[in-house]
Write a protein that holds these residues in place. Structure first.
Motif, short mmCIF file in Angstrom:
data_model
loop_
_atom_site.label_atom_id
_atom_site.label_comp_id
_atom_site.label_asym_id
_atom_site.label_seq_id
_atom_site.Cartn_x
_atom_site.Cartn_y
_atom_site.Cartn_z
N ARG A 129 -5.05 0.06 -3.19
CA ARG A 129 -6.25 -0.35 -2.06
C ARG A 129 -6.36 -1.65 -2.17
N TRP A 188 0.85 -1.46 0.09
CA TRP A 188 0.25 0.43 0.07
C TRP A 188 0.84 1.66 0.45
N SER A 193 -3.48 -4.25 -2.05
CA SER A 193 -2.88 -3.79 -0.40
C SER A 193 -3.81 -5.31 0.15
#
Length: 469
Positions: free
Chosen positions: A105, A99, A108
């Motif tokens: 996002r 991240w 991750s």
């Protein structure tokens, strides 16, 4: 309320990832409670409890760690808990660093999602040395990614060396718990050093290598001197496979070994042919004497050295045939709960075990190639040869080389065709593929001068106010 500053937003996402990882960890612990145990696992549990003598047939370090956990917690289930915690903690650290380096996002979250993939989840709570080695190597990767992120910051040398020692301790454990993990650990070690220093000089390489050797040798010597595990001569098990499958029965009958051993080898060769056992002859076909292999190991070794040198073509054909089975007929993708035992141990939540069984075995039918050795070897070779040019090119290549080396390393020593022998490559290659995809739009690190230990500039997108994809 006005827009929140960037740092709190980034921190909130990191802690959100931690919450997801914690929930997944708790769920994994619940599903696998009190830990799935095969006959090998049960044998090591008995040693951990002191019910049977400590031996080196299975890695004594695992039994000793288990013994310590039982002493601290009072429960043998603590080992399965530890496995889940290490996996999800390592994935969380990796997701956090991904991240920070990519601002993605989705990326991750995908890193965390690897833990729920059927080819990973299948063995998370099974107490096996293969699982311990895989998770220790993954934890080292998490340490390396922490170093990769800190490489562009001014940090004290003590921080770098502290991370190095943490990483080499994980690597040493992986090699102690799975001897052939050595070939997989070396590329991960190189990744760790390069992540921490960028372009380390000769002195740094020598010091780091010395740290790894010390972390491996000191506990190995301590276990040998103080725990004194019983020597079982387990290596002769592989030689029995070669002897009964490479030599003809008539050749075994005329072998220059004691009559009792000769009779056992002849009977094993005939029984293996009768039942169609291609490997694992010691357990499937061999009449095991009371002292196991201890009394016969020297004779078996001498016979193997004499005969294999004169049967090189047949030996290579047998080993290649067995290795092909690992690649294309990979078996044992799931271990169903707790094997029958006299310890009164059963699966705590049978319905959850049924659900996991349905999930994993269903996926082995629908996407069988995810559980085949050939697929992960092919992925490993691609990652090693074409790791991309972005931020993650170095870790991707290291994961590919580690995975390929681990699979190929089984060629001369493979006792069976189980999926657990491909477990680390499956985990490492899936992470490598994800990093290759995430790093395709990032710039590679700027080249650093050899021997430098100061800050490195790592070009990567930083998390923005609008968030990632």
């Amino acid at each position: 309320m006005g827009q929140m500053p960037w740092v709190p937003r980034a921190q909130r996402w990191v802690w959100g990832l931690a919450a997801v990882a914690a929930v997944c960890c708790l769920g994994t612990i619940l599903v696998f409670a009190p830990g799935y145990l095969s006959p090998d696992s049960l044998d090591q549990l008995r040693q951990a409890r002191g019910q049977t003598p400590l031996t080196d047939w299975h890695p004594p370090v695992l039994s000793l760690v288990w013994r310590a956990l039982i002493a601290v917690t009072g429960s043998f289930a603590s080992m399965a808990v530890l496995q889940s915690v290490v996996l999800w903690a390592a994935l969380w650290v990796l997701a956090w660093r991904v991240w920070e380096l990519t601002a993605s996002r989705a990326g991750s979250l995908a890193v965390l999602g690897l833990g729920a993939a059927p080819f990973v989840l299948t063995f998370v709570g099974v107490v096996w040395k293969d699982v311990h080695a895989a998770f220790a190597l993954l934890a080292t990767c998490a340490v390396a990614f922490t170093g990769l992120r800190l490489r562009d910051r001014r940090v004290r040398p003590a921080v770098r060396w502290g991370l190095l020692w943490l990483g080499v301790l994980f690597l040493a454990y992986a090699m102690l718990v799975r001897k052939n993990a050595f070939v997989a650990a070396i590329p991960v070690f190189v990744m760790l050093v390069l992540a921490l220093w960028g372009a380390p000089g000769r002195r740094t390489w020598v010091t780091c290598t010395a740290a790894l050797v010390a972390a491996l040798v000191v506990p190995a010597v301590a276990i040998s001197l103080f725990a004194r595990p019983l020597q079982t001569k387990q290596g002769a098990q592989i030689m029995i496979d070669d002897l009964v499958h490479v030599l003809k029965v008539d050749e075994l009958r005329s072998a220059d070994v004691p009559p009792g051993l000769r009779d056992r080898l002849v009977a094993a060769a005939q029984e293996c042919r009768r039942v169609g056992a291609l490997s694992d002859a010691y357990w499937a076909c061999y009449e095991r004497p009371a002292d196991g292999l201890r009394g016969d190991s020297d004779e078996i070794t001498s016979l193997w050295l004499r005969e294999m040198s004169g049967h090189v073509p047949h030996y290579l054909q047998y080993r290649l045939r067995l290795f092909a089975s690992l690649l294309f007929e990979t078996g044992y993708p799931y271990h169903p709960g707790v094997s029958r035992n006299d310890l009164g141990i059963e699966v705590a939540h049978p319905r959850l075990e049924d659900m996991l069984d349905t999930y994993v075995t269903g996926m082995t039918t629908d996407v069988r190639w995810l559980f085949r050795g050939w697929f992960w070897l092919a992925v490993a070779l691609v990652l090693a040869i074409r790791p991309g040019k972005g931020t993650f090119s170095m870790p991707v290549r290291a994961l590919g080389i580690s995975s390929a080396a681990y699979i190929l390393g089984y060629l001369p020593i493979m006792p069976a065709t189980n999926f657990r022998y491909v477990y680390w490559p499956a985990l490492a290659c899936s992470l490598g593929l994800l990093l290759l995809w995430l790093g395709r739009h990032t710039a590679p690190p700027r080249p650093a001068s050899p021997g430098a230990t100061a800050d490195r500039t790592l070009t990567a997108r930083q998390p923005a106010d609008t968030g990632g994809q």
